[in-house]
Design an enzyme around this catalytic site. Structure first.
Site, short mmCIF file in Angstrom:
data_model
loop_
_atom_site.label_atom_id
_atom_site.label_comp_id
_atom_site.label_asym_id
_atom_site.label_seq_id
_atom_site.Cartn_x
_atom_site.Cartn_y
_atom_site.Cartn_z
N GLY A 110 86.71 -11.70 -18.99
CA GLY A 110 86.86 -11.13 -17.61
C GLY A 110 86.83 -9.50 -18.10
N THR A 116 86.74 -20.14 -20.49
CA THR A 116 85.91 -20.57 -20.42
C THR A 116 85.25 -21.50 -21.44
OG1 THR A 116 84.92 -18.76 -19.97
CG2 THR A 116 85.24 -20.02 -17.82
N CYS A 151 79.16 -18.09 -18.94
CA CYS A 151 78.53 -16.93 -17.90
C CYS A 151 76.73 -17.08 -17.86
CB CYS A 151 78.73 -15.81 -18.50
SG CYS A 151 78.00 -15.47 -20.50
#
Ligand SMILES: Cc1ncc(COP(=O)(O)O)c(C=O)c1O
Lengths: 432, 521
Positions: free
Chosen positions: B203, B122, B254
């Site tokens: 993750g 990301t 996040c």
């Protein structure tokens, strides 16, 4: 350990180390067996892993002999063992007459790794055989017979190779032949030109750094000048890279550090990964003629055995990694500095360091100095061998994958061994 | 006596090469650990500038390679994580010895050694640059294992900074990158005893694996950011900040807001202002269609990660203005079975209206019960009591106030340490509760004197164990009788820098072919 099965390996067993030594004398080689016991190196190797070998007594030694680079990647290198184990599920030695998968793959990889003028590969089962092949090839290509080498050269003990070396080994077997195998002093260009002038020399054969002679370094420009002389007088240049190849000088082939494109390059020892014997000769197109004229010209049942080729492919790949090259530079820098510090502590005894990468010769101030050091190092857990052809000099050959902590430990042990050997020599001199 | 080597398991492809990288890093780390601060500063600047010079190219490349995010936002982060981080810590010192005469102590900084950095898809390049810069500031060697979706751009970014660092005097191999990441390789690197610390950003399974590895690890938990707006907030400014922050990098971080909780009294004004700023507030029907699209069967569909709001709207058959940046999805109750209360890695923002601030705090806590504890929350308010009550109740370690959370929690628009790795602390099953910063990559050796006043402390002023390297590190191995000669660059070295030639695979392939032939034959 219970006595009855003290040395039980399943395949064979001995009651004790003494029994091994006795039988070794009885059935194998009494001269060698006694020599080592008398030299204070009563070693019978049992376990081996990474850069460690263990005597059957359990004593651990850091190996900086490496059988001249055979254990460049360590003993039973994990990747080597795995490659060969996997390969054995499919391959055996192969049939030496037919074109083969593994031989072709290795030949291509070797050629890709080597100076650009080298185009074909011929296999042998060991360094000596490969040197013989190189000599035969040079003779065929030039239609000349004589091979010029340096005094105290060492290229192996096979039929032709032995002629290039010290007469200690050729005379023993009535194989000395100065007529076909003239010798000149190392680092002496004039002497070399004198002989080459006759234009009857097929090839000059040079170890890039003469190992068994204690790694005296070629003077800056010497090898380059030898190559030029070869060109001038129509002799070929055979680079014996058996000990200096495979990243030991910090480049894959030591000869490339001199910018030399040899006509023939010989590799052995380390290319086996220490696991499966193999050697190879890389030749230029000019030298490769006999492979077309009579492809059966050199026959060797074991030469280029396919399992050996797979071992060699793996060894070559590991040696040629960017990570490996970087580590060799670190190792040679670190150990070189450490040795210079030790030398500064004992300048009257430890008088010289010959170093190119992890190829090292340590000079001591006594004609037999390296034998004393070898013995004391052995006691202190390091295995390094004196130079047969110059026992002042200890061959000190750390592996190319040595870890930082092992390098530190090695230097600690080395310092103590050198100090003790110095005391030995000093007290012996007083006694004399 | 015959040892058990016969049972040695086979290493998966790529693992041996990975181990070689760790070993090389170990040598580099040892050399680096004695560098002086002036040299390190030069190295940090050179690497950061080299990264920044290609920041735009890497931003576009990352979007192309991963299919996520917004190039112009990635550019901003790439710059923040290269020259930005270098500038931020210019005045900080992670190298020089600290002498405390009053406390009779001397402190010597000691780098971790070999840092293994796992980086996410990301935030791919920014995290690579960030971790490299931190490692260089603290004289650590770093091996980067990028997320497979972003491996090419990450490898190039790492190589670019590595080349610049080495050219500026850094030890060879102090920055390396895994070109072909795989699960077995990452496991091997994480569990390698030579790995000194793992920086795991990614993750949850990967972060948990890092903590299980047996090696020291700094891994961070996931986020699920609640943002509370009360009636005392500056409504127009708040609306703009939330829309900008939620749409930043198309909400793949996040730190992007997940659920907007608004006090009923301020709700209409806020939503109007947000609409003007580029939000589309979904009707209940539209909301259901978007929910079904993004969370089919109640589970987030990764195909929508980082996609534009307009693309999501059109796939859900919702007509929106072409300049719509986020979709606002109202729902009533924050509970686990409500998909919109979960983390959404796309520009869809949950919306809950609450009658009082107290209920808002409850709702924020409910969001974090689902996921995201220890991470971050945001509040827009001018009432210090509300801000205090919210921050004390909500189980996070940073609260962004009157600022978008995506750049607020990461310290880019607040005075928190600028970071790509948000420590989630004990609440979020992490060893670090702060934003990751250079200080987390060193320990200190403390020279502690007898505290009794009768034992004097020596004068350490001006002493340093560090020095500038004498030349390239390591020294090129020239022959010892030719040490002054120029280094010869060999003409013919074929360096296998690329993916390893996997002999075993080749053999397997041959065997399989052979077997097939037999079977067919
Ligand atoms: C430089 C050199 N060439 C050739 C050889 C011969 O190799 P082998 O013992 O495998 O026949 C050796 C062996 O020590 C050597 O050191």
């Amino acid at each position: 350990m219970s006595d009855a099965t003290a040395l039980d390996y399943g395949f064979f067993s001995f009651a004790s180390k003494d029994e091994v030594l006795e039988k070794s004398k009885e059935y194998w080689n009494p001269g060698k067996t006694s020599f080592w016991s008398e030299s204070g190196v009563p070693l019978v190797i049992d376990r081996r892993e990474e850069y460690f070998i263990y005597d059957v007594s359990g004593k651990r030694l850091i190996d900086v002999h490496l059988n001249g680079g055979t254990y460049n990647l360590g003993h039973r290198n994990r990747e080597m063992v795995q490659a060969i184990t996997v390969a054995m599920q499919h391959f055996d030695m192969g049939n030496h007459h037919f074109p083969s998968l593994a031989r072709t793959a290795l030949a291509e990889a070797l050629i890709a790794s080597a100076p650009q003028n080298l185009t074909k590969v011929i296999y042998g089962s060991g360094g000596g055989e490969a040197i013989d092949i190189a000599i035969k090839t040079a003779r065929h290509a030039t239609q000349k017979r004589k091979i010029l080498s340096i005094i105290k050269a060492y290229h192996g003990h096979t039929g032709l190779a032995v002629g290039t070396g010290d007469d200690r080994f050729s005379k023993l077997f009535l194989s000395d032949n100065e007529e076909d195998f003239p010798h000149v002093p190392f680092n002496d260009l004039e002497a070399m030109e004198e002989v080459l002038k006759g234009r009857d020399i097929a090839a000059v054969i040079m170890e890039t750094i003469p190992a068994t002679y204690g790694f005296p370094l070629p003077n800056p420009g010497y090898l380059e000048a030898v190559k030029q002389l070869c060109e001038k007088y129509d002799a070929l240049y055979i680079a014996d890279e058996v000990q200096t190849g495979l990243m030991r000088t910090g480049e894959l082939w030591g000869i490339t550090k001199h910018g030399i494109e040899p006509d023939i390059l010989v590799t052995g020892k380390g290319i086996s990964g220490g696991m499966y014997p193999i050697a190879a000769v890389l030749v230029s197109e000019r030298c490769a003629g006999w492979l077309t004229e009579d492809g059966f010209g050199h026959i060797s049942t074991f030469g280029g055995a396919e399992l050996g080729c797979i071992a060699a492919l793996k060894a070559l790949e590991i040696c040629n990694r960017a990570e490996t090259r970087s580590m060799v530079h670190y190792i040679s820098d670190f150990i070189g500095r450490g040795l210079r510090e030790i030398q500064a502590t004992y300048p009257d005894w430890f008088i010289g360091i010959r170093q190119n990468g992890v190829v090292m010769g340590l000079e001591f101030a006594d004609p037999q100095g390296a034998k004393f050091v070898m013995k004391r190092l052995y006691e202190n857990g390091v295995w390094a061998i004196f130079s047969t052809l110059d026992p002042r000099v200890l061959q000190y050959k750390p592996g190319i994958l040595v870890k930082p902590e092992l390098a530190e430990e090695l230097l600690d042990r080395t310092e103590v061994g050198i100090a003790k050997a110095r005391a030995d020599v000093m007290s012996e001199r007083k006694f004399r | 006596m015959v040892d058990t080597m016969f049972e040695m398991p086979l290493d998966p492809a790529g693992v041996p090469r990975g181990r070689a990288m760790i070993e090389r890093a170990e040598w580099a780390a040892r050399a680096f650990a004695s560098y002086d601060s002036a040299t390190v500063q030069r190295i940090v600047d050179a690497a950061a500038q080299a990264g920044a010079a290609r920041a735009k190219e890497f931003a576009e490349w990352a979007v192309r390679e991963t299919g996520y995010g917004v190039a112009e936002h990635k550019l901003l982060k790439n710059l923040a994580c290269s020259t930005g981080i270098a500038a931020k810590y210019r005045a900080s010192d992670y190298i020089d010895v600290v002498v405390d005469d009053a406390g009779k102590m001397v402190e010597i900084p000691r780098p971790a050694g070999v840092v293994l950095a796992l980086t996410p898809s990301t935030n791919p390049v920014a995290t690579v640059m960030f971790k490299i810069t931190l490692a260089l500031l603290t004289r650590n060697a770093i091996v980067i294992s990028p997320h497979p979706y972003a491996k090419a751009v990450c490898a190039e970014a790492a190589r670019t900074m590595a080349a610049a660092a080495v050219a500026a005097g850094a030890p060879d191999g102090c920055i390396q990158v895994v070109e072909e990441p795989s699960i077995p390789l990452i496991n091997a690197l994480m569990t390698d005893p030579r790995t000194d610390v793992i920086l795991a950003t990614g993750g949850t399974p990967m972060v948990r694996a890092a903590y299980r590895s047996g090696n020291p690890a700094i891994g961070v938990g996931p986020g699920n950011v609640p943002v509370l707006v009360d009636a005392t907030a500056d409504i127009n400014a708040t609306a703009q900040r939330i829309v900008d922050s939620k749409s930043f990098d198309n909400s793949i971080l996040c730190t992007n807001e997940s659920v907007l909780i608004v006090e009923e009294a301020a709700s209409a004004a806020l939503l109007n202002a947000m609409t003007r700023a580029g939000a589309h507030v979904l009707s209940d029907d539209e909301r259901d269609r978007v929910r079904d699209l993004v969370f089919p069967d109640g589970h987030f569909d990764p195909k929508w990660v980082g996609k534009d709001a307009t693309a999501i709207a059109s796939a859900a058959n919702v007509r929106v203005n072409a300049r719509t940046k986020i979709l606002v999805a109202p729902f009533d109750l924050v509970v686990p079975e409500e998909p919109l209360a979960h983390e959404k890695l796309c520009p869809v923002l949950g919306l809950v209206r609450v009658p009082t601030v107290g209920r808002g705090i409850d709702a924020a806590q409910a969001v974090l019960r689902i996921t995201g504890q220890g991470h971050s929350a945001a509040i827009h308010s001018s009432n210090p009591q509300t801000i205090m009550a919210f921050s004390a109740a909500v189980r996070v370690l940073r609260v962004s106030v009157n600022v978008g959370n995506s750049l607020g929690a990461s310290g880019i628009e607040t005075n928190l340490a600028p970071t790509m790795t948000i420590g989630t602390g004990f609440l979020g099953r992490s060893s670090v509760g702060e934003n990751l910063e250079p200080k987390h990559l060193i320990n200190w050796t403390r020279i502690a004197y007898n505290s009794n006043a009768s034992v004097p402390m020596a004068n350490f002023a001006g002493l340093t164990p560090w020095h500038a390297p004498e030349g390239v590190v390591p020294t090129y191995p020239r022959a010892s009788n030719d040490a002054n000669a120029a280094p010869l660059v060999p003409s013919t070295v074929a360096m296998s820098n690329d993916a390893p030639d996997e002999l075993r695979d080749e053999i397997r392939r041959l065997i399989i072919e052979e077997l097939n032939a037999i079977v067919r034959g």
